[in-house]
Enzyme design. Structure first.
Site, short mmCIF file in Angstrom:
data_model
loop_
_atom_site.label_atom_id
_atom_site.label_comp_id
_atom_site.label_asym_id
_atom_site.label_seq_id
_atom_site.Cartn_x
_atom_site.Cartn_y
_atom_site.Cartn_z
N GLU A 264 -15.58 -8.60 12.73
CA GLU A 264 -15.21 -8.64 11.31
C GLU A 264 -13.78 -9.15 11.15
O GLU A 264 -12.92 -8.80 11.97
CB GLU A 264 -15.36 -7.25 10.69
CG GLU A 264 -16.81 -6.75 10.71
CD GLU A 264 -16.97 -5.36 10.10
OE1 GLU A 264 -15.95 -4.76 9.67
OE2 GLU A 264 -18.11 -4.86 10.04
N HIS A 283 -18.56 -4.86 4.63
CA HIS A 283 -18.20 -3.52 5.11
C HIS A 283 -17.57 -2.69 3.99
O HIS A 283 -16.44 -2.20 4.10
CB HIS A 283 -17.25 -3.62 6.31
CG HIS A 283 -17.28 -2.38 7.17
ND1 HIS A 283 -16.99 -2.40 8.51
CD2 HIS A 283 -17.59 -1.09 6.89
CE1 HIS A 283 -17.09 -1.17 9.01
NE2 HIS A 283 -17.45 -0.36 8.03
#
Length: 328
Positions: A264, A283
Site C-alpha cells: 500500500e 484501506h
C-alpha cells in the site's frame, strides 16, 4: 506524571482522542501528510517522546532506536499491529496496545458494502450510465439464500455475521479460538478446509501474522464454489494476489472486494486495477466519523493508562508480559 509528549504518526487525531490527551496536559506532536517515516524518525530523535499513537506508518527497529529510553508505550490507532515491530518493543519493555472493537462496526459495514458492490457490479453500472450507456442486460448475485464464510469471529466478524443474517444469508465461521455461542444461527466449523467449499462469499477478519500470511492462496481459492466472491477488509497480506488474479481470470471467482492490499498504496498500474470484477477501496474500513472518534478515544486512553500506571485490560496488550503488574 509530569506533562507527557505524545507523537501521533498521522497529521490529525479525532477530537474525541485529542481532547483527552490535552485535558491531561499532554503536548501532542503530529507527523505531516508528506513527512512520512523520515519526519517521524526526526520527531523521535529530537524527543523526548513518552508515548506514540501509531496509525499508518511502520514503526520498526529504527523508530524504537530513535526514540531512546523515554518511550513508554505504543498505542495502535486500530486493531491491527503488523506495522509495529512487537519483538523489539517487547525486548525494550514497551507495551504495544490495540483498540479492538472501536472501529468494528464501520469495518463490518464496509465488508457488507463490498459484497453488495461486487455482487451487483455497482461500479461498472455507475460508470456505464455516466458514459451515456443505459444497459439493463446481465444479472448479479443475490445475497439472500447464499452462504457467507467468515474467517475470524472477533468483534468485526460478529458484526458482519449479524448483518448477513439480516440479509437472509447462512453464516459459517472458522476461528480456532472462538467459542460456540448457544442458540446462535451461526455455524462454526473446525477448519478452513471445511469452510471454503461452502462459502459463496468469503470475508476475512483476522490479523496478519506469520501464521496467517498468504492463508488464502491458489489451493484455497480453488476450494471455493464457482462464482464465489472474496472480500478482504483485514490485511492485504492474507491473500496471494497473484493467485487471486488467476482465479478471477479463469472465471472461477465472480469477483472480489478489497480494502487492503499486500503493498500500500496500491499503484494505478497494478493488475487489480484493470479488472471490472474487483471493487477497490483505500484501506478505509475504519474511516467513518463514529469509528475515528471511538478509535482515537481508545488509543488516547491506552497511552495515558500506561503513562499514569493505571490498570489495562490484558486483552488489549499485544505483549502483556511487559506489563504484568499493570495489566488486569
Amino acid at each position: 506524571m509530569p506533562s507527557a509528549t505524545i507523537l501521533v504518526t498521522v497529521p490529525t487525531l479525532a477530537p474525541a482522542g485529542l481532547d483527552i490527551l490535552r485535558a491531561e496536559g499532554c503536548h501532542v506532536i503530529f507527523t505531516s501528510r508528506d513527512g512520512g517515516v523520515q519526519e517521524m524518525l526526526q520527531h523521535l530523535a529530537r524527543g523526548p517522546i513518552d508515548g506514540v499513537i501509531s496509525r499508518t506508518l511502520p514503526f520498526g527497529v529504527e523508530a524504537f532506536a530513535a526514540a531512546g529510553s523515554r518511550l513508554k508505550v505504543v498505542s495502535r490507532h486500530g486493531v491491527g499491529f503488523d506495522n509495529v515491530d512487537v519483538a523489539t518493543a517487547t525486548a525494550k519493555g514497551i507495551p504495544v496496545l490495540i483498540a479492538p472493537a472501536a472501529n468494528g462496526q464501520s469495518v463490518a459495514e464496509l465488508a457488507l458494502a463490498l459484497m453488495l458492490a461486487v455482487a451487483r457490479r455497482l461500479p461498472a453500472r455507475d460508470a456505464a450510465i455516466r458514459a451515456g450507456e443505459w444497459d439493463r442486460s446481465g444479472s448479479g448475485l443475490q445475497l439472500s439464500g447464499r452462504t457467507l464464510g467468515l474467517v475470524g469471529y472477533g468483534g468485526i466478524g460478529k458484526a458482519v455475521a449479524r448483518m448477513a443474517l439480516g440479509f437472509g444469508m447462512r453464516v459459517v465461521v472458522f476461528d480456532p479460538v472462538a467459542k460456540p455461542e448457544p442458540d446462535s444461527a451461526v455455524e462454526m466449523v473446525d477448519s478452513l478446509e471445511r469452510l471454503l467449499p461452502r462459502s459463496n462469499f468469503l470475508s476475512l477478519h483476522v490479523p496478519l501474522t506469520v501464521q496467517t500470511q498468504g492463508m488464502i492462496g491458489k489451493r484455497e481459492l480453488e476450494a471455493l464454489p464457482r462464482n464465489a466472491v472474496l472480500v478482504n477488509t483485514a490485511r492485504g497480506g492474507l491473500v496471494d494476489e497473484t493467485a487471486l488474479l488467476a482465479a478471477l481470470a479463469s472465471g472461477h471467482l465472480y469477483g472480489a472486494g478489497l480494502d487492503t492490499f499486500a503493498s500500500e498504496p496500491l499503484m494505478p498500474n497494478d493488475p487489480l486495477c484493470t479488472r471490472s470484477d474487483v471493487v477497490l477501496s483505500a484501506h478505509m474500513g475504519g474511516s467513518t466519523d463514529a469509528a475515528l472518534d471511538a478509535t482515537a478515544r481508545m488509543a488516547a486512553q491506552h497511552v495515558l493508562a500506561v503513562l499514569n500506571g493505571r490498570p489495562i485490560d490484558r486483552a488489549v496488550c499485544v505483549n502483556p508480559e511487559v506489563l504484568k503488574e499493570t495489566c488486569s
